[in-house]
Motif scaffolding. Structure first.
Motif, mmCIF file in Angstrom:
data_model
loop_
_atom_site.group_PDB
_atom_site.id
_atom_site.type_symbol
_atom_site.label_atom_id
_atom_site.label_comp_id
_atom_site.label_asym_id
_atom_site.label_seq_id
_atom_site.Cartn_x
_atom_site.Cartn_y
_atom_site.Cartn_z
ATOM 1 N N LEU A 57 15.720 -4.032 11.979
ATOM 2 C CA LEU A 57 15.545 -5.139 12.799
ATOM 3 C C LEU A 57 14.803 -6.244 12.329
ATOM 4 N N TYR A 58 13.550 -5.617 11.579
ATOM 5 C CA TYR A 58 12.615 -6.486 11.055
ATOM 6 C C TYR A 58 13.157 -7.356 10.012
ATOM 7 N N HIS A 59 14.081 -6.601 9.066
ATOM 8 C CA HIS A 59 14.704 -7.488 8.068
ATOM 9 C C HIS A 59 15.770 -8.533 8.594
ATOM 10 N N TRP A 60 16.520 -8.081 9.695
ATOM 11 C CA TRP A 60 17.484 -8.986 10.353
ATOM 12 C C TRP A 60 16.673 -10.188 10.804
ATOM 13 N N ALA A 61 15.322 -10.006 11.257
ATOM 14 C CA ALA A 61 14.730 -11.146 11.906
ATOM 15 C C ALA A 61 14.039 -11.998 10.762
ATOM 16 N N THR A 85 16.590 -8.176 0.963
ATOM 17 C CA THR A 85 16.598 -8.352 2.366
ATOM 18 C C THR A 85 17.538 -7.908 3.100
ATOM 19 N N VAL A 86 18.917 -8.610 2.848
ATOM 20 C CA VAL A 86 20.035 -8.132 3.399
ATOM 21 C C VAL A 86 20.365 -6.776 3.184
ATOM 22 N N TYR A 87 20.411 -6.381 2.025
ATOM 23 C CA TYR A 87 20.655 -4.934 1.704
ATOM 24 C C TYR A 87 19.848 -3.964 2.709
ATOM 25 N N PHE A 88 18.634 -4.192 2.565
ATOM 26 C CA PHE A 88 17.768 -3.147 3.621
ATOM 27 C C PHE A 88 18.076 -3.596 5.284
ATOM 28 N N ALA A 89 18.537 -4.811 5.591
ATOM 29 C CA ALA A 89 18.890 -5.078 6.939
ATOM 30 C C ALA A 89 20.047 -4.398 7.159
ATOM 31 N N VAL A 90 21.092 -4.371 6.389
ATOM 32 C CA VAL A 90 22.185 -3.360 6.596
ATOM 33 C C VAL A 90 22.072 -1.832 6.614
ATOM 34 N N VAL A 94 22.454 1.437 9.416
ATOM 35 C CA VAL A 94 23.334 2.556 9.366
ATOM 36 C C VAL A 94 22.912 3.703 9.032
ATOM 37 N N ALA A 95 21.628 3.750 8.262
ATOM 38 C CA ALA A 95 20.868 5.078 8.200
ATOM 39 C C ALA A 95 20.307 5.523 9.692
ATOM 40 N N ALA A 96 19.964 4.680 10.467
ATOM 41 C CA ALA A 96 19.442 4.935 11.608
ATOM 42 C C ALA A 96 20.467 5.864 12.674
ATOM 43 N N THR A 113 17.817 4.689 1.303
ATOM 44 C CA THR A 113 16.741 3.680 1.448
ATOM 45 C C THR A 113 15.406 3.823 0.819
ATOM 46 N N VAL A 114 15.114 4.908 1.026
ATOM 47 C CA VAL A 114 13.507 5.537 0.945
ATOM 48 C C VAL A 114 13.676 5.278 -0.632
ATOM 49 N N VAL A 115 14.384 5.922 -1.447
ATOM 50 C CA VAL A 115 14.447 5.724 -3.034
ATOM 51 C C VAL A 115 14.518 4.203 -3.246
ATOM 52 N N SER A 116 15.456 3.529 -2.835
ATOM 53 C CA SER A 116 15.668 1.888 -3.078
ATOM 54 C C SER A 116 14.224 1.290 -2.925
ATOM 55 N N MET A 117 13.676 1.566 -1.590
ATOM 56 C CA MET A 117 12.358 0.859 -1.479
ATOM 57 C C MET A 117 11.275 1.254 -2.425
ATOM 58 N N ALA A 118 11.295 2.527 -2.781
ATOM 59 C CA ALA A 118 10.319 2.769 -3.752
ATOM 60 C C ALA A 118 10.606 2.078 -5.116
ATOM 61 N N VAL A 119 11.762 2.226 -5.554
ATOM 62 C CA VAL A 119 12.249 1.457 -6.960
ATOM 63 C C VAL A 119 11.842 0.117 -6.890
ATOM 64 N N ILE A 120 12.122 -0.653 -5.635
ATOM 65 C CA ILE A 120 12.038 -2.186 -5.774
ATOM 66 C C ILE A 120 10.506 -2.356 -5.660
ATOM 67 N N GLU A 121 9.699 -1.598 -5.000
ATOM 68 C CA GLU A 121 8.137 -1.817 -5.115
ATOM 69 C C GLU A 121 7.694 -1.425 -6.462
ATOM 70 N N LEU A 122 8.286 -0.506 -7.210
ATOM 71 C CA LEU A 122 7.528 -0.131 -8.432
ATOM 72 C C LEU A 122 8.320 -0.930 -9.426
#
Length: 158
Positions: A57-61, A85-90, A94-96, A113-122
């Motif tokens: 919901l934060y990403h959709w916001a 942002t759109v990727y994580f919003a969707v 779905v994961a939830a 999602t966990v691995v994607s966020m870590a990869v994007i951050e690193l």
């Protein structure tokens, strides 16, 4: 066979069928300590589901403009940031759903999602800032999931 005994027989069959259908729905085995780790894993998955809803919901916001000022508007952000942002919003929402239902696909989507966020951050710090705190938190949650899943699998015979 008389009408009375026929009605009694039909009524007895209806009562038995109703009892059997209720027994099929109910949990016949009371919860015991035998599956304590499984219950803990499901609780963890539910907590992660609530967290994933909040993140989604934060990403959709961010996409819709409910968060941030005019300078932070979605359309003024770089294409890489918009895409992530759109990727994580969707995918977070779905994961939830999958996590709340404690389904195997929910855990797989959440792990994605966990691995994607870590990869994007690193690997792409220009997108979200490259926060090592986020990577550490994601690694901690992943470790907690793997430990709970391992303990839950050990309490069930193959």
């Amino acid at each position: 066979m008389s009408d009375t005994s026929s009605r009694d027989h039909n009524r007895d069959n209806a009562i038995r069928d109703n009892a059997m259908s209720l027994a099929a729905i109910s949990n016949a085995r009371p919860p015991t300590e035998d599956n304590a780790w499984t219950r803990r894993l499901v609780l963890f998955l539910r907590v992660m589901a609530v967290l994933a809803v909040a993140k989604g919901l934060y990403h959709w916001a961010q996409v819709t403009g409910f968060v941030g000022g005019e300078d932070d508007a979605f359309e003024y952000q770089p294409m890489a940031w918009q895409t992530a942002t759109v990727y994580f919003a969707v995918i977070e929402l779905v994961a939830a759903v999958g996590l709340w239902l404690a389904t195997p696909w929910g855990a797989v989507v959440w792990l994605t999602t966990v691995v994607s966020m870590a990869v994007i951050e690193l690997m792409f710090p220009a997108i979200y800032g490259g926060s090592l705190l986020v990577v550490g938190l994601e690694a901690l949650l992943l470790s907690a999931y793997l430990a709970l899943a391992w303990m839950a699998a050990r309490e069930r015979p193959p």
